[in-house]
Write a protein that holds these residues in place. Structure first.
Motif, PDB file in Angstrom:
ATOM      1  N   TYR A 173      15.919   9.019 -24.066  1.00  0.00           N
ATOM      2  CA  TYR A 173      15.805   8.475 -22.716  1.00  0.00           C
ATOM      3  C   TYR A 173      15.270   7.052 -22.779  1.00  0.00           C
ATOM      4  O   TYR A 173      14.685   6.624 -23.777  1.00  0.00           O
ATOM      5  CB  TYR A 173      14.889   9.352 -21.855  1.00  0.00           C
ATOM      6  N   GLY A 174      15.510   6.319 -21.715  1.00  0.00           N
ATOM      7  CA  GLY A 174      15.078   4.930 -21.651  1.00  0.00           C
ATOM      8  C   GLY A 174      16.236   4.026 -21.279  1.00  0.00           C
ATOM      9  O   GLY A 174      17.173   4.440 -20.588  1.00  0.00           O
ATOM     10  N   LYS A 175      16.189   2.796 -21.772  1.00  0.00           N
ATOM     11  CA  LYS A 175      17.220   1.803 -21.479  1.00  0.00           C
ATOM     12  C   LYS A 175      18.171   1.713 -22.664  1.00  0.00           C
ATOM     13  O   LYS A 175      17.788   1.304 -23.753  1.00  0.00           O
ATOM     14  CB  LYS A 175      16.581   0.439 -21.205  1.00  0.00           C
ATOM     15  N   TYR A 205      15.536  10.762 -14.168  1.00  0.00           N
ATOM     16  CA  TYR A 205      16.034   9.385 -14.136  1.00  0.00           C
ATOM     17  C   TYR A 205      14.902   8.398 -13.849  1.00  0.00           C
ATOM     18  O   TYR A 205      14.810   7.338 -14.496  1.00  0.00           O
ATOM     19  CB  TYR A 205      17.132   9.267 -13.091  1.00  0.00           C
ATOM     20  N   VAL A 243      14.930   2.796 -26.040  1.00  0.00           N
ATOM     21  CA  VAL A 243      15.314   4.209 -26.085  1.00  0.00           C
ATOM     22  C   VAL A 243      14.339   4.978 -26.965  1.00  0.00           C
ATOM     23  O   VAL A 243      14.074   4.597 -28.107  1.00  0.00           O
ATOM     24  CB  VAL A 243      16.748   4.377 -26.629  1.00  0.00           C
ATOM     25  N   HIS A 303      19.613   2.422 -17.768  1.00  0.00           N
ATOM     26  CA  HIS A 303      18.689   3.529 -17.997  1.00  0.00           C
ATOM     27  C   HIS A 303      19.424   4.856 -17.847  1.00  0.00           C
ATOM     28  O   HIS A 303      20.284   5.014 -16.979  1.00  0.00           O
ATOM     29  CB  HIS A 303      17.520   3.463 -17.011  1.00  0.00           C
ATOM     30  N   SER A 304      19.062   5.789 -18.703  1.00  0.00           N
ATOM     31  CA  SER A 304      19.687   7.104 -18.672  1.00  0.00           C
ATOM     32  C   SER A 304      18.834   8.061 -19.489  1.00  0.00           C
ATOM     33  O   SER A 304      17.819   7.672 -20.078  1.00  0.00           O
ATOM     34  CB  SER A 304      21.116   7.037 -19.236  1.00  0.00           C
ATOM     35  N   ALA A 305      19.251   9.315 -19.512  1.00  0.00           N
ATOM     36  CA  ALA A 305      18.635  10.319 -20.384  1.00  0.00           C
ATOM     37  C   ALA A 305      19.740  11.208 -20.926  1.00  0.00           C
ATOM     38  O   ALA A 305      20.782  11.391 -20.284  1.00  0.00           O
ATOM     39  CB  ALA A 305      17.602  11.139 -19.624  1.00  0.00           C
ATOM     40  N   HIS A 312      11.792   8.742 -14.535  1.00  0.00           N
ATOM     41  CA  HIS A 312      10.946   8.644 -15.726  1.00  0.00           C
ATOM     42  C   HIS A 312      11.619   7.781 -16.789  1.00  0.00           C
ATOM     43  O   HIS A 312      10.960   6.962 -17.443  1.00  0.00           O
ATOM     44  CB  HIS A 312      10.658  10.038 -16.279  1.00  0.00           C
ATOM     45  N   ALA A 313      12.932   7.937 -16.961  1.00  0.00           N
ATOM     46  CA  ALA A 313      13.658   7.128 -17.951  1.00  0.00           C
ATOM     47  C   ALA A 313      13.555   5.644 -17.630  1.00  0.00           C
ATOM     48  O   ALA A 313      13.516   4.798 -18.539  1.00  0.00           O
ATOM     49  CB  ALA A 313      15.121   7.560 -18.004  1.00  0.00           C
ATOM     50  N   LYS A 314      13.491   5.299 -16.351  1.00  0.00           N
ATOM     51  CA  LYS A 314      13.427   3.895 -15.934  1.00  0.00           C
ATOM     52  C   LYS A 314      12.096   3.237 -16.273  1.00  0.00           C
ATOM     53  O   LYS A 314      11.960   2.017 -16.162  1.00  0.00           O
ATOM     54  CB  LYS A 314      13.707   3.795 -14.430  1.00  0.00           C
ATOM     55  N   MET A 358       9.301  14.185 -19.952  1.00  0.00           N
ATOM     56  CA  MET A 358      10.608  14.442 -20.541  1.00  0.00           C
ATOM     57  C   MET A 358      10.579  15.662 -21.457  1.00  0.00           C
ATOM     58  O   MET A 358      11.552  16.426 -21.510  1.00  0.00           O
ATOM     59  CB  MET A 358      11.114  13.214 -21.292  1.00  0.00           C
TER      60      MET A 358
END
Length: 284
Positions: A144-146, A85, A94, A262-264, A87-89, A113
């Motif tokens: 992953y990402g926003k 999480y 995305v 943000h999520s993955a 790292h995704a932030k 990731m």
């Protein structure tokens, strides 16, 4: 309506799926998995879920069993969730990566990731080797990402366009921390015409006599016709092109609020082989 665990056991006995010794062996193999896994912790199944697992283990393309999916088979360990999480932030859009030959054969040290996707792949393969021994890796991806959704991605299923003969196939998905996926629960054929019309609104994201898709989604969630997959869990679902003996899982991504979240997301899909095709698992 979901069937009770007793009804499932009756179904298992009537089809002669697994004898007592095989059931014991399956449960022992599952109990022995945890020390071998890198980032996942296998679920301790209830008696009802064991009845379902035993049925799918014997013959995955069992439409009645499919009506009880998705089901959780593992959870991400807390340290893995936290690092994924965080790292995704670091990303404001995305990033989607497909697990193809180029990815599998890439030289050098994988980024954060990619490293977690490799762990996810290995752990899920270990679990599928116990739950559905005939499963072999087909394809996968991670993102992953926003996450923002200017145009909603409607209710859909994961098909196997590259294999028209593919019917119901196992697929394992996971969402980290936010944006759990929604899915249609139960037997799709049992829904009345009004509910079918409402599901059509979600599939094509269109207006229908019953209302607008945004309101329909909320109504079906309240009813329990549509349910939400928990985050940080690995969910076993059904992919493929469908057949009389399968029910492909229909799902739709949860819509993030304005500004995004943000999520993955991790996904790994399998194809099925008969024991005559191969006596040895060849998972990537």
């Amino acid at each position: 309506m979901a069937r009770s665990s007793d009804q499932f056991r009756i179904g298992l006995r009537s089809t002669g799926c697994l004898n007592g010794e095989m059931m014991t062996s399956l449960r022992q193999a599952w109990a022995a998995l945890s020390p071998r896994l890198k980032i996942l912790e296998p679920v301790q199944f209830s008696s009802e879920h064991w009845s379902l697992i035993e049925r799918l283990h014997a013959h995955f393309n069992d439409r009645e069993a499919h009506t009880h999916l998705p089901m959780p088979i593992a959870r991400f360990r807390e340290d893995a969730c936290r690092e994924i999480y965080e790292h995704a932030k670091d990303f404001d859009d995305v990033k989607t990566v497909y697990v193809d030959d180029g990815w599998l054969l890439a030289d050098g040290t994988p980024d954060t990731m990619a490293r977690y996707m490799r762990h996810y792949n290995a752990d899920v393969d270990e679990m599928m080797g116990v739950l559905v021994p005939s499963a072999r890796y087909r394809k996968g991806h991670y993102a992953y990402g926003k996450f923002t959704v200017p145009q909603p991605h409607g209710l859909h299923a994961d098909h196997s366009a590259e294999d028209p003969a593919g019917t119901g196939e196992p697929i394992c998905i996971a969402r980290i921390e936010t944006l759990g996926t929604h899915y249609v629960a139960g037997d799709y054929k049992a829904h009345d015409p009004r509910t079918q019309s409402m599901l059509k609104a979600l599939r094509y994201w269109i207006s229908v006599p019953e209302g607008e898709p945004e309101n329909i989604l909320q109504e079906l969630l309240k009813r329990g016709t549509v349910k939400t997959i928990p985050v940080n869990s690995v969910m076993l679902m059904v992919a493929g092109n469908g057949s009389a003996n399968s029910q492909i899982t229909q799902h739709i991504a949860a819509r993030p609020p304005d500004g995004g979240l943000h999520s993955a997301f991790f996904q790994r899909q399998y194809k099925l082989y008969s024991s005559q095709t191969s006596s040895k698992r060849q998972l990537l």
